[in-house]
Structure formats: structure tokens, C-alpha cells
Design a protein around this motif. Structure first.
Motif, PDB file in Angstrom:
ATOM      1  N   ILE A  51      42.030  38.922  41.097  1.00 20.03           N
ATOM      2  CA  ILE A  51      42.397  38.336  39.814  1.00 20.03           C
ATOM      3  C   ILE A  51      43.285  39.358  39.130  1.00 20.03           C
ATOM      4  CG2 ILE A  51      41.568  37.527  37.581  1.00 20.03           C
ATOM      5  CD1 ILE A  51      38.931  36.799  39.000  1.00 20.03           C
ATOM      6  N   ILE A  52      44.512  38.973  38.829  1.00 19.38           N
ATOM      7  CA  ILE A  52      45.455  39.898  38.199  1.00 19.38           C
ATOM      8  C   ILE A  52      45.644  39.471  36.749  1.00 19.38           C
ATOM      9  CG2 ILE A  52      47.771  40.877  38.241  1.00 19.38           C
ATOM     10  CD1 ILE A  52      47.839  40.249  41.236  1.00 19.38           C
ATOM     11  N   LEU A  53      45.322  40.383  35.855  1.00 17.50           N
ATOM     12  CA  LEU A  53      45.533  40.151  34.435  1.00 17.50           C
ATOM     13  C   LEU A  53      46.854  40.802  34.059  1.00 17.50           C
ATOM     14  CD1 LEU A  53      41.982  41.225  33.170  1.00 17.50           C
ATOM     15  CD2 LEU A  53      42.722  38.948  33.889  1.00 17.50           C
ATOM     16  N   PHE A  54      47.827  40.018  33.661  1.00 20.27           N
ATOM     17  CA  PHE A  54      49.065  40.637  33.213  1.00 20.27           C
ATOM     18  C   PHE A  54      49.461  40.076  31.862  1.00 20.27           C
ATOM     19  CE2 PHE A  54      50.472  37.101  35.823  1.00 20.27           C
ATOM     20  CZ  PHE A  54      51.510  36.539  35.103  1.00 20.27           C
ATOM     21  N   GLY A  55      50.043  40.953  31.090  1.00 16.92           N
ATOM     22  CA  GLY A  55      50.417  40.562  29.743  1.00 16.92           C
ATOM     23  C   GLY A  55      50.811  41.785  28.926  1.00 16.92           C
ATOM     24  N   ASP A  56      50.550  41.706  27.639  1.00 11.75           N
ATOM     25  CA  ASP A  56      50.986  42.735  26.702  1.00 11.75           C
ATOM     26  C   ASP A  56      49.860  43.718  26.392  1.00 11.75           C
ATOM     27  OD1 ASP A  56      49.293  41.190  25.211  1.00 11.75           O
ATOM     28  OD2 ASP A  56      50.825  40.401  23.868  1.00 11.75           O
ATOM     29  N   SER A  57      49.900  44.287  25.186  1.00 11.52           N
ATOM     30  CA  SER A  57      48.910  45.303  24.813  1.00 11.52           C
ATOM     31  C   SER A  57      47.494  44.736  24.752  1.00 11.52           C
ATOM     32  CB  SER A  57      49.274  45.920  23.467  1.00 11.52           C
ATOM     33  OG  SER A  57      49.359  44.910  22.468  1.00 11.52           O
ATOM     34  N   ILE A  58      47.361  43.464  24.428  1.00 13.40           N
ATOM     35  CA  ILE A  58      46.026  42.861  24.389  1.00 13.40           C
ATOM     36  C   ILE A  58      45.414  42.894  25.783  1.00 13.40           C
ATOM     37  CG2 ILE A  58      44.745  40.728  23.969  1.00 13.40           C
ATOM     38  CD1 ILE A  58      46.889  40.085  21.816  1.00 13.40           C
ATOM     39  N   THR A  59      46.216  42.589  26.790  1.00 14.53           N
ATOM     40  CA  THR A  59      45.745  42.645  28.175  1.00 14.53           C
ATOM     41  C   THR A  59      45.490  44.082  28.587  1.00 14.53           C
ATOM     42  OG1 THR A  59      47.071  40.691  28.649  1.00 14.53           O
ATOM     43  CG2 THR A  59      46.254  41.939  30.541  1.00 14.53           C
ATOM     44  N   GLN A  60      46.382  44.987  28.191  1.00 14.17           N
ATOM     45  CA  GLN A  60      46.228  46.395  28.545  1.00 14.17           C
ATOM     46  C   GLN A  60      44.896  46.933  28.035  1.00 14.17           C
ATOM     47  OE1 GLN A  60      49.482  48.900  27.350  1.00 14.17           O
ATOM     48  NE2 GLN A  60      48.382  50.775  27.822  1.00 14.17           N
ATOM     49  N   GLN A  61      44.496  46.533  26.858  1.00 17.61           N
ATOM     50  CA  GLN A  61      43.253  47.024  26.253  1.00 17.61           C
ATOM     51  C   GLN A  61      42.035  46.164  26.611  1.00 17.61           C
ATOM     52  OE1 GLN A  61      42.976  49.907  24.565  1.00 17.61           O
ATOM     53  NE2 GLN A  61      45.096  50.184  25.193  1.00 17.61           N
ATOM     54  N   ASP A  67      37.497  47.244  21.944  1.00 23.25           N
ATOM     55  CA  ASP A  67      38.321  46.088  21.581  1.00 23.25           C
ATOM     56  C   ASP A  67      37.790  44.761  22.119  1.00 23.25           C
ATOM     57  OD1 ASP A  67      40.124  47.683  20.194  1.00 23.25           O
ATOM     58  OD2 ASP A  67      41.316  48.072  21.983  1.00 23.25           O
ATOM     59  N   GLY A  68      36.554  44.699  22.475  1.00 21.15           N
ATOM     60  CA  GLY A  68      35.981  43.438  22.936  1.00 21.15           C
ATOM     61  C   GLY A  68      35.759  43.367  24.431  1.00 21.15           C
ATOM     62  N   GLY A  69      36.577  44.030  25.205  1.00 21.79           N
ATOM     63  CA  GLY A  69      36.371  44.146  26.633  1.00 21.79           C
ATOM     64  C   GLY A  69      36.373  42.851  27.425  1.00 21.79           C
ATOM     65  N   TRP A  70      37.239  41.900  27.093  1.00 21.32           N
ATOM     66  CA  TRP A  70      37.230  40.630  27.819  1.00 21.32           C
ATOM     67  C   TRP A  70      37.633  40.797  29.285  1.00 21.32           C
ATOM     68  CZ3 TRP A  70      41.779  38.804  29.878  1.00 21.32           C
ATOM     69  CH2 TRP A  70      42.966  39.330  29.368  1.00 21.32           C
ATOM     70  N   GLY A  71      38.485  41.754  29.604  1.00 22.13           N
ATOM     71  CA  GLY A  71      38.837  42.030  31.003  1.00 22.13           C
ATOM     72  C   GLY A  71      37.646  42.583  31.770  1.00 22.13           C
ATOM     73  N   ALA A  72      36.910  43.466  31.113  1.00 26.50           N
ATOM     74  CA  ALA A  72      35.690  44.014  31.723  1.00 26.50           C
ATOM     75  C   ALA A  72      34.656  42.918  31.924  1.00 26.50           C
ATOM     76  CB  ALA A  72      35.126  45.136  30.860  1.00 26.50           C
ATOM     77  N   TYR A  73      34.598  41.973  30.991  1.00 31.29           N
ATOM     78  CA  TYR A  73      33.673  40.846  31.129  1.00 31.29           C
ATOM     79  C   TYR A  73      34.022  40.025  32.374  1.00 31.29           C
ATOM     80  CZ  TYR A  73      31.385  36.389  30.259  1.00 31.29           C
ATOM     81  OH  TYR A  73      30.640  35.253  30.400  1.00 31.29           O
ATOM     82  N   GLY A  88      48.353  45.008  32.259  1.00 36.54           N
ATOM     83  CA  GLY A  88      48.841  44.821  30.902  1.00 36.54           C
ATOM     84  C   GLY A  88      49.749  45.976  30.513  1.00 36.54           C
ATOM     85  N   PHE A  89      50.844  45.635  29.836  1.00 36.50           N
ATOM     86  CA  PHE A  89      51.825  46.658  29.426  1.00 36.50           C
ATOM     87  C   PHE A  89      52.088  46.504  27.937  1.00 36.50           C
ATOM     88  CE2 PHE A  89      52.571  46.003  33.916  1.00 36.50           C
ATOM     89  CZ  PHE A  89      52.701  47.285  34.384  1.00 36.50           C
ATOM     90  N   SER A  90      51.680  47.510  27.194  1.00 35.78           N
ATOM     91  CA  SER A  90      51.882  47.493  25.753  1.00 35.78           C
ATOM     92  C   SER A  90      53.372  47.445  25.436  1.00 35.78           C
ATOM     93  CB  SER A  90      51.260  48.740  25.135  1.00 35.78           C
ATOM     94  OG  SER A  90      51.433  48.733  23.745  1.00 35.78           O
ATOM     95  N   GLY A  91      53.745  46.508  24.578  1.00 37.57           N
ATOM     96  CA  GLY A  91      55.138  46.380  24.173  1.00 37.57           C
ATOM     97  C   GLY A  91      55.975  45.491  25.076  1.00 37.57           C
ATOM     98  N   TYR A  92      55.456  45.091  26.217  1.00 33.83           N
ATOM     99  CA  TYR A  92      56.229  44.248  27.144  1.00 33.83           C
ATOM    100  C   TYR A  92      56.079  42.781  26.766  1.00 33.83           C
ATOM    101  CZ  TYR A  92      57.363  47.780  30.666  1.00 33.83           C
ATOM    102  OH  TYR A  92      57.885  48.849  31.333  1.00 33.83           O
TER     103      TYR A  92
END
Length: 106
Positions: A51-61, A67-73, A88-92
Motif C-alpha cells: 500500500i503506497i501512500l503518496f501525497g503532500d505534507s499531510i501524508t508525510q506526517q 498528528d493523528g497517525g492515520w498512516g500508522a493506523y 508523502g512530500f511536504s510542499g509537493y
């Protein structure tokens, strides 16, 4: 009247459904003949999903407990079934990420 207890009788009698082992076979051998044994080659050849999570700073964190840890969940829910990769890449934004993904580094 019988003086022997049923426990003594059972210990000396063989039930009619019991199978006798062939000569030369030890008790306990072949009990799981249809079950595949776990070996290192079985373990290393096991392929699990990704499962690849990609996105911005929300995904990075998303693996941050603060910050809630939804990726860890998600990683916890799919443990032993899938690897969860955080990309996740902050600013992208999407365009920048797709350009990065097309490079040798991505």
C-alpha cells in the motif's frame, strides 16, 4: 458382576477405528503429511501486498503519533498482509510528485 473398572478396560482395548502403524514406522511420523512445512525458502518467497501512500505534507506526517497517525493506523490494520509505504512530500502537489516519480530517484 464385573470387578474391573471401565478405565482399566479401555487402557487395554484398541478401538475398532484405530489405525495400526506400518512396521518400522515410529509413532508421530506422518501425522501431518498433507501439511506443508514452513521453511526459510517458503518465508522468503512469500509475497505480500503493498500500500503506497503518496501525497503532500499531510501524508508525510501520517505516521506521526502527534498528528493523528492515520498512516500508522493503516499499517497496523494491514500488518503481516501488506507493507505500507509512506511517500508523502511536504510542499509537493500532484504534478510535482508525478515528475519526481518518473525520475530514477522516485
Amino acid at each position: 458382576a464385573h470387578s474391573s473398572s471401565p478405565t482399566n478396560e479401555r487402557s487395554t482395548l484398541t478401538p475398532p477405528h484405530a489405525k495400526r502403524l506400518p512396521k518400522g514406522r515410529e509413532k508421530g511420523e506422518g501425522l501431518h503429511s498433507g501439511v506443508k512445512k514452513t521453511t526459510m525458502s517458503n518465508v522468503t518467497n512469500y509475497k505480500r501486498g503493498k500500500i503506497i501512500l503518496f501525497g503532500d505534507s499531510i501524508t508525510q506526517q501520517s505516521f506521526s503519533a502527534a498528528d493523528g497517525g492515520w498512516g500508522a493506523y493503516i499499517a497496523d490494520r494491514y500488518q503481516r498482509r501488506a507493507d505500507v509505504l509512506n511517500r508523502g512530500f511536504s510542499g509537493y502537489n500532484t504534478d510535482w510528485f508525478l515528475r519526481y516519480a518518473a525520475t530514477a530517484q522516485g
